[in-house]
Design a protein around this motif. Structure first.
Motif, PDB file in Angstrom:
ATOM      1  N   ALA A   9       0.821  -1.210   0.000  1.00  0.00           N
ATOM      2  CA  ALA A   9       0.000   0.000   0.000  1.00  0.00           C
ATOM      3  C   ALA A   9       0.856   1.261   0.000  1.00  0.00           C
ATOM      4  O   ALA A   9       0.414   2.326   0.410  1.00  0.00           O
ATOM      5  N   PHE A  35      -2.229  -1.230  -3.649  1.00  0.00           N
ATOM      6  CA  PHE A  35      -3.641  -0.980  -3.392  1.00  0.00           C
ATOM      7  C   PHE A  35      -4.011   0.496  -3.567  1.00  0.00           C
ATOM      8  O   PHE A  35      -5.149   0.821  -3.873  1.00  0.00           O
ATOM      9  N   GLY A  36      -3.036   1.372  -3.347  1.00  0.00           N
ATOM     10  CA  GLY A  36      -3.322   2.792  -3.489  1.00  0.00           C
ATOM     11  C   GLY A  36      -3.735   3.141  -4.908  1.00  0.00           C
ATOM     12  O   GLY A  36      -4.600   3.986  -5.132  1.00  0.00           O
ATOM     13  N   ASP A  38      -4.660   0.657  -7.141  1.00  0.00           N
ATOM     14  CA  ASP A  38      -5.511  -0.399  -7.697  1.00  0.00           C
ATOM     15  C   ASP A  38      -6.380  -1.015  -6.601  1.00  0.00           C
ATOM     16  O   ASP A  38      -6.189  -2.158  -6.206  1.00  0.00           O
ATOM     17  N   LYS A  39      -7.346  -0.243  -6.143  1.00  0.00           N
ATOM     18  CA  LYS A  39      -8.217  -0.708  -5.066  1.00  0.00           C
ATOM     19  C   LYS A  39      -9.069  -1.901  -5.462  1.00  0.00           C
ATOM     20  O   LYS A  39      -9.575  -2.634  -4.609  1.00  0.00           O
ATOM     21  N   SER A  40      -9.234  -2.113  -6.765  1.00  0.00           N
ATOM     22  CA  SER A  40     -10.082  -3.211  -7.224  1.00  0.00           C
ATOM     23  C   SER A  40      -9.494  -4.576  -6.880  1.00  0.00           C
ATOM     24  O   SER A  40     -10.187  -5.589  -6.927  1.00  0.00           O
ATOM     25  N   ILE A  42      -8.270  -5.358  -3.891  1.00  0.00           N
ATOM     26  CA  ILE A  42      -8.358  -5.610  -2.450  1.00  0.00           C
ATOM     27  C   ILE A  42      -9.180  -6.858  -2.131  1.00  0.00           C
ATOM     28  O   ILE A  42      -8.770  -7.702  -1.328  1.00  0.00           O
ATOM     29  N   VAL A  75      -6.049  -0.214   4.927  1.00  0.00           N
ATOM     30  CA  VAL A  75      -5.938  -0.093   3.474  1.00  0.00           C
ATOM     31  C   VAL A  75      -7.277   0.331   2.877  1.00  0.00           C
ATOM     32  O   VAL A  75      -7.338   1.189   1.994  1.00  0.00           O
ATOM     33  N   LYS A  76      -8.351  -0.270   3.394  1.00  0.00           N
ATOM     34  CA  LYS A  76      -9.684   0.044   2.864  1.00  0.00           C
ATOM     35  C   LYS A  76     -10.128   1.429   3.318  1.00  0.00           C
ATOM     36  O   LYS A  76     -10.839   2.113   2.598  1.00  0.00           O
TER      37      LYS A  76
END
Lengths: 77, 77
Positions: A9, A35-36, A38-40, A42, A75-76
């Motif tokens: 992240a 993840f920052g 590309d949140k998809s 997660i 992260v979320k």
């Protein structure tokens, strides 16, 4: 052998671990997922068992949690 | 390239991580040190920055703490 996936992240702990992992395994054997940006990804990571980042998902499906940067809850965030 | 060193203490988490690490890096690139059978290596590991096991000391001198099996305090017991 299929690739490992390194989830992170962008935290300093993550970036440092990313360099080490890429040096050890070889750049062509690791897919890096941030993840920052590309949140998809997660949901996929959580399904695989990732509980914190940075984490390495091996080709065998095992998750190695490396050091401790942030929980998936963070992260979320 | 010189070897990485995988330090562990025989706990289930350690043994599982050991198999993954050896699969990923290759058996000839990792020296495995079991504190249970080689307590003389504990001081060296602590000096390198190992704070918990299992941990992987990379050829560059970075320590990757993998999952969390036991603290060094527990290892010294």
């Amino acid at each position: 052998m299929s690739k490992s996936i390194f989830y992170h992240a962008g935290c300093p702990v993550c970036v440092s671990a990313e360099h080490d992992i890429i040096n050890l395994l070889g750049k062509d054997k690791v897919e890096v997922v941030h993840f920052g940006s590309d949140k998809s990804r997660i949901a996929e990571a959580e399904k695989a068992g990732v509980k914190s980042v940075p984490a390495l998902l091996t080709p065998k499906g095992n998750v190695l949690h490396i050091n401790f940067g942030a929980s998936m809850a963070d992260v979320k965030g």
